[in-house]
Scaffold this motif. Structure first.
Motif, PDB file in Angstrom:
ATOM      1  N   ALA A 187       0.747  -1.397   0.068  1.00 40.03           N
ATOM      2  CA  ALA A 187       0.074  -0.016  -0.002  1.00 40.03           C
ATOM      3  C   ALA A 187       0.732   1.160  -0.107  1.00 40.03           C
ATOM      4  O   ALA A 187       0.633   2.153  -0.617  1.00 40.03           O
ATOM      5  CB  ALA A 187      -0.966  -0.127   1.207  1.00 40.03           C
ATOM      6  N   LEU A 188       2.048   1.287   0.665  1.00 43.33           N
ATOM      7  CA  LEU A 188       2.837   2.426   0.702  1.00 43.33           C
ATOM      8  C   LEU A 188       3.518   2.454  -0.362  1.00 43.33           C
ATOM      9  O   LEU A 188       3.483   3.682  -1.072  1.00 43.33           O
ATOM     10  CB  LEU A 188       3.923   2.197   2.049  1.00 43.33           C
ATOM     11  CG  LEU A 188       3.293   2.113   3.320  1.00 43.33           C
ATOM     12  CD1 LEU A 188       4.287   1.792   4.315  1.00 43.33           C
ATOM     13  CD2 LEU A 188       3.160   3.581   3.726  1.00 43.33           C
ATOM     14  N   LEU A 189       3.916   1.606  -1.196  1.00 42.46           N
ATOM     15  CA  LEU A 189       4.616   1.480  -2.429  1.00 42.46           C
ATOM     16  C   LEU A 189       3.737   2.031  -3.501  1.00 42.46           C
ATOM     17  O   LEU A 189       3.982   3.052  -4.300  1.00 42.46           O
ATOM     18  CB  LEU A 189       5.314   0.339  -2.819  1.00 42.46           C
ATOM     19  CG  LEU A 189       6.513  -0.030  -2.081  1.00 42.46           C
ATOM     20  CD1 LEU A 189       7.080  -1.462  -2.214  1.00 42.46           C
ATOM     21  CD2 LEU A 189       7.819   0.525  -2.905  1.00 42.46           C
ATOM     22  N   ARG A 190       2.400   1.481  -3.539  1.00 39.48           N
ATOM     23  CA  ARG A 190       1.512   2.083  -4.400  1.00 39.48           C
ATOM     24  C   ARG A 190       1.084   3.502  -4.317  1.00 39.48           C
ATOM     25  O   ARG A 190       1.204   4.209  -5.137  1.00 39.48           O
ATOM     26  CB  ARG A 190       0.280   1.047  -4.562  1.00 39.48           C
ATOM     27  CG  ARG A 190       0.169  -0.159  -5.139  1.00 39.48           C
ATOM     28  CD  ARG A 190      -0.811  -0.865  -5.365  1.00 39.48           C
ATOM     29  NE  ARG A 190      -1.733  -1.076  -4.109  1.00 39.48           N
ATOM     30  CZ  ARG A 190      -1.541  -2.400  -3.464  1.00 39.48           C
ATOM     31  NH1 ARG A 190      -0.520  -3.334  -3.852  1.00 39.48           N
ATOM     32  NH2 ARG A 190      -1.952  -2.643  -2.218  1.00 39.48           N
ATOM     33  N   ALA A 191       1.190   4.093  -3.119  1.00 41.51           N
ATOM     34  CA  ALA A 191       0.666   5.269  -2.752  1.00 41.51           C
ATOM     35  C   ALA A 191       1.870   6.187  -3.288  1.00 41.51           C
ATOM     36  O   ALA A 191       1.741   7.518  -4.024  1.00 41.51           O
ATOM     37  CB  ALA A 191       0.606   5.598  -1.152  1.00 41.51           C
ATOM     38  N   ALA A 192       3.200   5.823  -2.957  1.00 40.82           N
ATOM     39  CA  ALA A 192       4.305   6.657  -3.431  1.00 40.82           C
ATOM     40  C   ALA A 192       4.371   6.486  -4.965  1.00 40.82           C
ATOM     41  O   ALA A 192       4.394   7.662  -5.588  1.00 40.82           O
ATOM     42  CB  ALA A 192       5.632   6.120  -2.770  1.00 40.82           C
TER      43      ALA A 192
END
Length: 157
Positions: A97-102
């Motif tokens: 989720a963090l990678l997708r958001a970034a």
């Protein structure tokens, strides 16, 4: 009981003291204590206005991150780093989720990261390709990886 999670983001100069403390504490818990790698995490980039932090925390508790990463802008390229999730929270998809958001926020800008070698396949799922030789950092094998603006233009090596 499932805890509701919230995704947060802030540039370095907008982090309050409690939040930067929580981010640094999580990184130390994972990288220094759990992975037994005593190293100087403080590199002068965390509070820089060109650095963007992403983190996940329980609803209403933004200063107690369960997972985080940071994106440092280097000229035309972004560097993703300090990706970590608390041991008790792994397997819930927080890092993804963090990678997708970034990646969603920065669009098709080229970006790089140094992946622990056993995670190269994981990062490949986000469009990253190995772009150099394996190296050892703090006793852990790593691979440099790159995600290009246009995958067809991404050259390895």
């Amino acid at each position: 009981m499932v805890t509701e999670l919230e995704l947060h983001r802030a540039s370095g100069e907008r982090l309050d003291a409690a939040t930067i403390y929580g981010l640094l504490r999580l990184r130390i818990d994972v990288f220094v204590v759990e992975q037994d790698c005593p190293w100087q995490d403080l590199d002068g980039r965390d509070l820089d206005p060109t650095t963007t932090h992403f983190w996940v925390a329980a609803a209403g508790r933004p200063a107690e991150p369960l997972g985080c990463l940071r994106v440092v802008r280097l000229a035309e390229t972004l560097r993703i780093g300090r990706v970590c999730v608390a041991r008790s929270e792994r397997g819930r998809g927080l890092a993804a989720a963090l990678l997708r958001a970034a990646l969603d926020e920065f669009g098709d800008r080229p970006c790089v990261l140094d992946a622990q070698s056993h995670l190269a396949g994981y990062y490949a799922g986000f469009g990253f390709q190995v772009c150099g030789e394996e190296f050892i950092e703090d006793g852990i094998p790593h691979l440099p990886m790159r995600r290009c603006a246009t995958v067809n233009r991404c050259a390895t090596g």
